[in-house]
Design an enzyme around this catalytic site. Structure first.
Site, PDB file in Angstrom:
ATOM      1  N   GLU A  33       2.466   4.233  -6.587  1.00 37.36           N
ATOM      2  CA  GLU A  33       1.121   3.832  -7.014  1.00 37.36           C
ATOM      3  C   GLU A  33       0.339   4.992  -7.643  1.00 37.36           C
ATOM      4  OE1 GLU A  33      -0.832   0.987  -4.128  1.00 37.36           O
ATOM      5  OE2 GLU A  33       0.783   1.738  -2.866  1.00 37.36           O
ATOM      6  N   SER A  89       0.208  -2.649  -3.454  1.00 36.09           N
ATOM      7  CA  SER A  89      -0.016  -3.124  -4.822  1.00 36.09           C
ATOM      8  C   SER A  89       1.052  -4.106  -5.297  1.00 36.09           C
ATOM      9  CB  SER A  89      -0.099  -1.947  -5.806  1.00 36.09           C
ATOM     10  OG  SER A  89      -1.217  -1.161  -5.510  1.00 36.09           O
ATOM     11  N   ARG A 121      -9.444  -2.321   3.629  1.00 34.55           N
ATOM     12  CA  ARG A 121      -9.584  -3.665   3.050  1.00 34.55           C
ATOM     13  C   ARG A 121      -8.390  -4.507   3.470  1.00 34.55           C
ATOM     14  NH1 ARG A 121      -7.796  -3.453  -1.960  1.00 34.55           N
ATOM     15  NH2 ARG A 121      -6.266  -5.057  -1.496  1.00 34.55           N
ATOM     16  N   ASP A 157      -6.165  -8.160   3.420  1.00 34.39           N
ATOM     17  CA  ASP A 157      -5.837  -9.330   2.605  1.00 34.39           C
ATOM     18  C   ASP A 157      -5.533 -10.507   3.517  1.00 34.39           C
ATOM     19  OD1 ASP A 157      -6.072  -7.699   0.363  1.00 34.39           O
ATOM     20  OD2 ASP A 157      -3.943  -7.188   0.363  1.00 34.39           O
ATOM     21  N   GLU A 166      -1.993  -7.992   5.300  1.00 32.25           N
ATOM     22  CA  GLU A 166      -1.857  -6.544   5.439  1.00 32.25           C
ATOM     23  C   GLU A 166      -3.227  -5.915   5.335  1.00 32.25           C
ATOM     24  OE1 GLU A 166      -0.532  -4.599   1.420  1.00 32.25           O
ATOM     25  OE2 GLU A 166       0.584  -6.482   1.624  1.00 32.25           O
ATOM     26  N   GLY A 178      -8.034   0.594  -3.500  1.00 29.53           N
ATOM     27  CA  GLY A 178      -8.284   0.981  -4.882  1.00 29.53           C
ATOM     28  C   GLY A 178      -9.766   1.109  -5.185  1.00 29.53           C
TER      29      GLY A 178
END
Length: 328
Positions: free
Chosen positions: A26, A154, A263, A265, A279, A285
């Site tokens: 990434e 990602s 953050r 998901d 996760e 980001g």
């Protein structure tokens, strides 16, 4: 409104290194995130500098007189506890979760084991080590099934499998990035994400974002390099669903011992509207397409204030490091 402390004298925070780039898959996204953070901090008067650990040894942070680090690294050697451990040894406070929380959160399988133990909903899964085991997982979990590396982000190396014939190729792709491959039950429904700021009992979720990707394919390209993916914030979800997701994400954050920011998901199963944790990202980001800044704006927090507020939470795992951090 967020409780993040944005009334900070950034000059009093000392010389700041924005860690970006790195050596993970990434790297490209990290450079974009770090550049945005760097510009934001400088715009508020911070003595901030770009620092790429893949080009300059971390020991130079001490020699360079850096007082704290904003970690804008993503993936391996960035949010997996390794750079956090190095900064602990150097005694330089850093943003985001500490060594243990970072190392657990990067590992999707360990994360899911803890969430399941804590009674938090997450899709069923199998850990596989061959194409044959991937086929067995498909039989157990049903189609469609997600195949992905356990320790990448990602959506790198991810495949949505709908038939046994796809298993070998999906496993080969995922195993290129990690010897541990996760097969996960696919949850059909709304895709959402939700940031958390703070620590412990004071950790609080920001507004939920509902994601609508082209043909439901929220892949690497659609995450960072196209404008066709739709992000709804406010989410448009019923108020009780939004609150349920926020409470679930706060519990997920605390269960892993996270601090600072992260953050998570979440998929909402269409059949019964139950949310499932997928996760958690401990160094999310911060690009122009990124979701934490979008959610923060909906809570009345500018990108610049978000960056300054996160920087002010920089700390160490040690008690002395916590005492030295500005509180969120």
């Amino acid at each position: 409104m967020t409780q993040l402390n944005t009334n900070v004298d950034v000059k009093a925070l000392g010389k700041v290194a924005v860690l970006m780039g790195g050596s993970s898959a990434e790297r490209e996204v990290s450079l974009m995130s770090g550049t945005g953070v760097l510009q934001a901090l400088r715009s508020r008067g911070a003595d901030a500098h770009a620092f790429d650990p893949s080009e300059t040894d971390l020991s130079e942070l001490k020699r360079g007189g850096y007082a704290r680090c904003f970690i804008a690294l993503h993936g391996r050697h960035g949010e997996d506890g390794t750079v956090q451990g190095a900064l602990e040894l150097l005694g330089i406070p850093y943003t985001g979760p500490g060594v243990m929380a970072s190392s657990i959160a990067i590992d999707k399988i360990m994360t899911k084991r803890i969430w399941r133990f804590e009674g938090l909903s997450t899709p069923d899964w199998r850990l596989v080590s061959s194409a044959a085991e991937t086929e067995q997982a498909l039989q157990a979990l049903g189609a469609p099934m997600i195949v992905k590396p356990s320790r990448e982000g990602s959506t790198i190396g991810l495949t949505k499998v709908t038939s046994a014939e796809q298993c070998a190729k999906a496993y080969a792709l995922a195993s290129r990035y990690d010897p541990e491959v996760l097969c996960e039950q696919f949850i059909e429904g709304d895709e959402t994400t939700c940031p958390v700021l703070g620590e412990g009992a004071a950790a609080h979720a920001l507004p939920v974002i509902r994601i609508v990707a082209p043909e439901g394919n929220y892949d690497y390209q659609n995450k960072y390099f196209t404008d066709t993916t739709q992000y709804h914030c406010p989410s448009g979800l019923p108020a009780h669903e939004e609150v349920a997701i926020q409470r679930l994400v706060e519990k997920a954050f605390r269960a892993l011992g996270c601090r600072g920011w992260a953050r998570a998901d979440i998929m909402i199963r269409a059949s019964d509207r139950q949310p499932f944790l997928l996760e958690i990202n401990t160094s999310p980001g911060m690009t122009g397409h990124s979701l934490v800044p979008m959610s923060a704006r909906a809570a009345g927090l500018s990108y610049e204030d978000l960056c300054v507020g996160i920087l002010a939470t920089a700390s160490l795992d040690s008690a002395a490091g916590h005492e030295g951090a500005a509180q969120p």
